[in-house]
Design a protein around this motif. Structure first.
Motif, short mmCIF file in Angstrom:
data_model
loop_
_atom_site.label_atom_id
_atom_site.label_comp_id
_atom_site.label_asym_id
_atom_site.label_seq_id
_atom_site.Cartn_x
_atom_site.Cartn_y
_atom_site.Cartn_z
N VAL A 194 0.56 -1.09 -0.20
CA VAL A 194 -0.22 0.03 0.10
C VAL A 194 1.12 1.60 -0.38
CG1 VAL A 194 -2.19 -1.12 1.50
CG2 VAL A 194 0.04 0.18 2.63
N ILE A 195 0.07 2.20 -0.13
CA ILE A 195 1.12 3.63 -0.41
C ILE A 195 -0.05 4.15 0.62
CG2 ILE A 195 -0.09 4.60 -2.63
CD1 ILE A 195 3.05 5.76 -2.11
N ASP A 196 0.71 5.32 1.83
CA ASP A 196 0.07 6.40 2.16
C ASP A 196 -0.39 7.78 1.44
OD1 ASP A 196 -0.15 8.60 4.18
OD2 ASP A 196 0.41 7.17 6.13
N ALA A 197 -1.65 8.02 1.71
CA ALA A 197 -2.17 9.01 0.71
C ALA A 197 -0.78 10.19 1.26
CB ALA A 197 -3.79 9.32 1.67
N ARG A 198 -0.63 10.53 2.70
CA ARG A 198 0.17 11.63 2.49
C ARG A 198 1.42 11.35 1.81
NH1 ARG A 198 -0.83 10.99 9.02
NH2 ARG A 198 0.34 8.22 7.81
N ASP A 199 1.97 10.46 1.71
CA ASP A 199 3.28 9.75 0.79
C ASP A 199 2.21 10.61 -1.28
OD1 ASP A 199 4.31 9.08 2.19
OD2 ASP A 199 4.28 7.02 2.11
N VAL A 200 1.10 10.31 -1.84
CA VAL A 200 1.15 10.54 -2.61
C VAL A 200 0.98 12.13 -2.58
CG1 VAL A 200 -0.90 10.06 -4.39
CG2 VAL A 200 -0.25 8.36 -3.17
N ALA A 201 0.16 12.71 -1.80
CA ALA A 201 0.30 13.90 -1.47
C ALA A 201 1.75 14.74 -1.89
CB ALA A 201 -0.50 14.61 -0.75
N ARG A 202 2.74 14.43 -0.79
CA ARG A 202 3.90 14.77 -1.29
C ARG A 202 4.45 14.96 -2.24
NH1 ARG A 202 3.90 12.98 4.39
NH2 ARG A 202 5.35 11.17 3.92
N PHE A 203 4.16 13.81 -3.23
CA PHE A 203 4.76 13.88 -4.05
C PHE A 203 4.64 14.74 -5.47
CE2 PHE A 203 6.07 11.76 -8.29
CZ PHE A 203 7.75 11.47 -7.98
N ALA A 204 3.20 14.48 -5.02
CA ALA A 204 1.66 15.66 -6.15
C ALA A 204 2.96 16.96 -5.87
CB ALA A 204 0.78 15.22 -5.92
N ARG A 205 2.61 17.78 -4.95
CA ARG A 205 3.68 18.55 -4.34
C ARG A 205 4.85 18.68 -4.95
NH1 ARG A 205 4.67 19.96 1.75
NH2 ARG A 205 6.48 19.09 0.82
N THR A 206 5.56 17.70 -4.73
CA THR A 206 7.16 17.40 -5.51
C THR A 206 7.24 18.00 -7.47
OG1 THR A 206 8.03 16.34 -3.98
CG2 THR A 206 8.89 16.32 -6.08
N VAL A 207 5.79 17.45 -7.88
CA VAL A 207 6.03 17.18 -9.31
C VAL A 207 5.94 18.74 -9.91
CG1 VAL A 207 4.41 16.57 -11.25
CG2 VAL A 207 5.66 14.58 -10.00
N LEU A 208 4.90 19.54 -8.45
CA LEU A 208 4.66 20.44 -9.01
C LEU A 208 5.67 21.67 -9.33
CD1 LEU A 208 0.68 21.22 -8.19
CD2 LEU A 208 1.25 20.38 -10.15
N GLU A 209 6.73 21.81 -8.10
CA GLU A 209 7.27 22.61 -7.58
C GLU A 209 8.29 22.19 -8.43
OE1 GLU A 209 6.24 22.97 -3.12
OE2 GLU A 209 7.74 21.95 -3.43
N ASN A 210 8.43 21.00 -9.11
CA ASN A 210 9.63 21.06 -9.45
C ASN A 210 9.73 20.45 -11.29
OD1 ASN A 210 11.95 20.18 -7.63
ND2 ASN A 210 10.53 19.48 -7.07
N ASP A 211 8.11 21.44 -11.94
CA ASP A 211 8.29 20.83 -12.64
C ASP A 211 8.17 19.51 -13.52
OD1 ASP A 211 6.34 21.94 -14.93
OD2 ASP A 211 7.88 22.68 -16.26
N LEU A 212 7.50 18.43 -13.01
CA LEU A 212 7.95 17.06 -12.88
C LEU A 212 7.04 16.09 -14.06
CD1 LEU A 212 9.43 15.56 -10.16
CD2 LEU A 212 10.96 16.41 -11.98
#
Length: 329
Positions: A194-212
């Motif tokens: 499984v994956i923690d929902a908060r990990d998904v959220a943090r990675f989505a933020r990483t994607v946006l902030e780094n334009d991945l």
């Protein structure tokens, strides 16, 4: 950044909105606004209904955001009008897909380069166990064809944590909080992931902030059921063999998360997260996810995936079979 979240009030979308707000970003959520949410008052709430096509998106017209995170896109009827309207209105379009796009893979671990299952027809809009993965495939195609290199596809494993309404993970946490004998599926050697929902959220933020851009599998650590039961803190357990569970007509919906090794969909419990971790995915320990989910469940009625009567019957069968085996019968 100014970020539009399609969704925003329930589970993964709520965690994404809260994570973005905590980092100082401006968040607008697009929902039907049919129920109260617990987000701060300064979050912009835009009312609409994606099931109504372009007409349901009218309040988004003429607006611009730096990025969009699409958490509530499950069918072409929802995704195509949204993507076409927002194509020129957002810088990056992040689509939350699922590992179910891989179908039932036999080669492991599952990488982003694995072939996907065939897409559903665009006129299919009923989302169920049979259509879910194929619909996510066609939605991914629509996003990629429309947004090109300005899109990012996130393919999460089963998502767990506080505010989970699905009952898949919370069933086991809630069941372990109760007294009495508890069914544990298989013999403990099968695996789950499984994956923690908060990990998904943090990675989505990483994607946006780094334009991945690109595609990322989002999966947590792979654990055996022995480890999972230990982490749950369940003590009075009875292991019920996989064949006995199968004979009772139960599947992974009746016993959430349980997929016997090399059985149907078990390949989706062996998903590689290497690419996402290289890009900045940080994982919460499963012990913390269980503890935080347990705290959230306090005072709430846990979802019963398996009825108490059927659980007792299966436990009795397993105990009888074990006793018979011990006597050489």
């Amino acid at each position: 950044m100014k970020v539009l979240v399609l969704g925003g009030t329930r589970f993964v979308d709520r965690h994404i909105a809260e994570c973005l707000l905590a980092a100082g970003h401006s968040v607008s959520i697009f929902t039907r606004c049919q129920s109260a949410d617990e987000l701060p008052a300064h979050v912009e709430r835009i009312r609409g209904n994606r099931d109504e096509g372009s007409a349901g998106l009218a309040r988004l017209a003429g607006r611009t955001w730096d990025a969009c995170v699409d958490v509530s896109g499950y069918s072409p009827r929802q995704v195509r009008p949204s993507v076409e309207l927002l194509r020129a209105a957002v810088g990056r379009y992040v689509f939350i897909s699922a590992v179910m796009v891989y179908g039932d893979p036999t080669e492991r671990p599952v990488l982003e380069t694995h072939p996907r299952r065939p897409p559903a027809d665009e006129d299919v809009n009923e989302v169920n166990v049979e259509t879910y993965g194929a619909l996510k495939v066609v939605c991914e195609d629509i996003v990629q064809q429309t947004c090109g290199d300005r899109c990012t596809l996130l393919r999460p494993q089963v998502i767990a944590g506080p505010h989970d309404p699905s009952g898949r993970f919370t069933y086991w946490v809630g069941r372990a909080m109760q007294n009495g004998e508890m069914l544990a599926p298989g013999d403990g050697s099968d695996h789950l992931q499984v994956i923690d929902a908060r990990d998904v959220a943090r990675f989505a933020r990483t994607v946006l902030e780094n334009d991945l851009g690109g595609t990322f599998n989002l999966a947590g650590p792979r654990k055996s059921w022995v480890e999972f039961i230990r982490i749950l803190g369940a003590r009075n357990i009875v292991w019920v063999p996989a064949e006995m569970i199968k004979s009772a007509g139960l599947n992974f919906m009746d016993l959430p998360l349980y997929r016997p090794e090399r059985g149907p969909l078990s390949g989706l419990m062996d998903v590689s997260n290497d690419r996402a971790r290289t890009a900045g995915l940080r994982l919460t320990e499963l012990e913390a996810t269980v503890a935080d989910t347990r705290a959230w469940l306090e005072g709430r009625d846990a979802t019963l995936a398996l009825t108490p009567q059927l659980e007792r019957e299966l436990i009795a069968q397993a105990v009888k079979a074990g006793a018979s085996a011990a006597c050489g019968l």
